[in-house]
Enzyme design. Sequence first.
Site, PDB file in Angstrom:
ATOM      1  N   SER A   1     -78.402  35.130 -38.997  1.00  0.00           N
ATOM      2  CA  SER A   1     -76.959  35.317 -39.048  1.00  0.00           C
ATOM      3  C   SER A   1     -76.220  34.116 -39.619  1.00  0.00           C
ATOM      4  O   SER A   1     -75.043  34.200 -39.963  1.00  0.00           O
ATOM      5  CB  SER A   1     -76.421  35.605 -37.640  1.00  0.00           C
ATOM      6  OG  SER A   1     -76.650  34.504 -36.763  1.00  0.00           O
TER       7      SER A   1
ATOM      8  N   SER B   1     -82.062  33.277 -36.586  1.00  0.00           N
ATOM      9  CA  SER B   1     -80.883  33.115 -37.431  1.00  0.00           C
ATOM     10  C   SER B   1     -80.820  31.771 -38.139  1.00  0.00           C
ATOM     11  O   SER B   1     -80.124  31.629 -39.136  1.00  0.00           O
ATOM     12  CB  SER B   1     -79.612  33.303 -36.603  1.00  0.00           C
ATOM     13  OG  SER B   1     -79.533  34.620 -36.112  1.00  0.00           O
TER      14      SER B   1
ATOM     15  N   LYS C   1     -71.198  26.599 -38.427  1.00  0.00           N
ATOM     16  CA  LYS C   1     -71.139  28.057 -38.304  1.00  0.00           C
ATOM     17  C   LYS C   1     -69.973  28.446 -37.397  1.00  0.00           C
ATOM     18  O   LYS C   1     -69.738  27.810 -36.360  1.00  0.00           O
ATOM     19  CB  LYS C   1     -72.467  28.553 -37.722  1.00  0.00           C
ATOM     20  CG  LYS C   1     -72.630  30.058 -37.602  1.00  0.00           C
ATOM     21  CD  LYS C   1     -74.034  30.373 -37.085  1.00  0.00           C
ATOM     22  CE  LYS C   1     -74.290  31.854 -36.932  1.00  0.00           C
ATOM     23  NZ  LYS C   1     -75.679  32.106 -36.444  1.00  0.00           N
TER      24      LYS C   1
END
Length: 587
Positions: free
Chosen positions: A152, A176, A78
């Site tokens: 997220s 997330s 990420k």
Amino acid sequence: MNRLSVTKIAADVASGAVTAAAVAQDALERRAAYDAVQPQAWITQIAAGDVLDQAAQVDARIKAGEKLALAGVPFAVKDNIDVAGLPTTAACPAFAYEPEQTAESVRRLLEAGAVLLGKTNLDQFATGLNGARSPYGAPTCVFNHDYISGGSSSGSAVVTAAGVVAFALGTDTAGSGRVPAAINHLIGFKPTKGRWSTRGLVPACRSLDCISVFTDKVADAALLDAVVAGFDPGDIYSRSASAKPVIAAPRLGFAAPSKLDFDGDDQSRTLYGAAAAHLATLGAPVEVDIAPLLACAKLLYDGPWVAERTAALRPLLQSNPSAIHPVVRAIVARGLEIGAADAFDGQYQLQIFMREAERMWGDIDVLVLPTVPTVYTLSELRADPIGKNSKLGLYTNFVNLLDMSAIAIPAGFRGNGTGFGVTLIAPAWAEATLLSLAQRYEESFAMPDTPPLDRTAPVRGVRVAVVGAHLQGMPLHHQLADRGARFLGAAKSAPSYKLYAMQTTPPKPALIFDTGGAAIALELYELSHEAFGAFTEEIPAPLAMGNVTLEDGSTVKGFVAEPRAMTGARDITAFGGWRAYIASLKA
């Protein structure tokens, strides 16, 4: 979807059954193929040559006799986690910087022989649970692109679920690393705060942040935990503690069904009921009151912890506020109004909830909850970005506040093709029990790996098979989307068709009935009769709308071709579908 196994790849490469270079080449081809569907899953891709160089180094290390726990396993990170040599953007170009050091958790993975393919998209500054708050685009559910991916850690979930990589790092502050796992039918493992180093992570709420991981199977998450977990003296929030032993027959806490909110989603309620009933057979079920947990969850955004997000972004918020996504900006700007007294009041409230949680853990070992109540389309989310996002965090927001560990596990699919999941939650340092219980559940709970086509639903219009430019992510898909086409799922034709690439601009396929052919990958949609008529008006010669037989023997409408389409066309049947052929052109 043809997903990758961390444990199998590592074992095969370590044993010499396959080289890391061959695995990397396959992953690069998968990446290119899925770029035709969701290029927005990535922010930065590592060049193919550099990926192959990483793999060659792994092969050399193995040849030299090194034992590598993750030999040749392709992964993604990420893009709020540092990797030296790659920009860290946190999905905000104005914030981007070039880190000098790789985050400790990533370093441990690379040291164990994993091969990095790139950095993935996210809700900007990891503020959101939906995946739609990024200037790099909104990743969507891998099974139905009308729906959000969850966030997220949106891109990390998507590239894992699509089988591009075997695992991907996400982060988890409010859920997330769990919400997108549920929507995309994945394992989402969130360790205890401080178990995995967060050094090199752009903070959301630094005191609550965790690095998490997406995998296809529980055993993969367990292997990765064994590699990454461990005290990091360079991380001020790193912790060392004795792991709690496995509880073989844990006491499992369930909320009364009437106390669970699914936002009107009866399919989610049914799926949760089935998974919960099965889990109850793996331990001792106990009814618990989750009201204090849900009340605690509100502290994350309605309490002073918003100011912790503000602290991480204050320089940019004050110097260049327009660089921040408007929804994210509206959230973090509230933190400027929160004072020290508010922060202490919040801490006092949290301690009260901590005591409530301690009493609960006196009665149970593991709490079982839905991961998300429901799922939303992109249009629904954008119409109500704050309200819908809050709903997504209903059963996740309290976990980090209350210092708990958790693992999200799949529990089936809704009729729209999106995944549904449940989460197993335990006190800090109880990962061994969580992983053991999740493994037993995975091995004993029967459910499909991909969404089944809903052939029991009443047909309200015309079912149409598409094989080329109208596939999701392809140039003409908008002709279906603009007419409200309902995605029914991926399928294959009967093994009696050949696929050709016509000499057209842009490239288009021709599907030809041939008893010596093969099963061709396609997608099924349902259009209203009116929309179907308008859709067929746009079909140019030599293509036409006819009948296509599916693998199960049923017949739907679909694109066929006149004989003149064969002039100069290339037989691409061996690719098995249009996506694979297009990907080969980019390789």
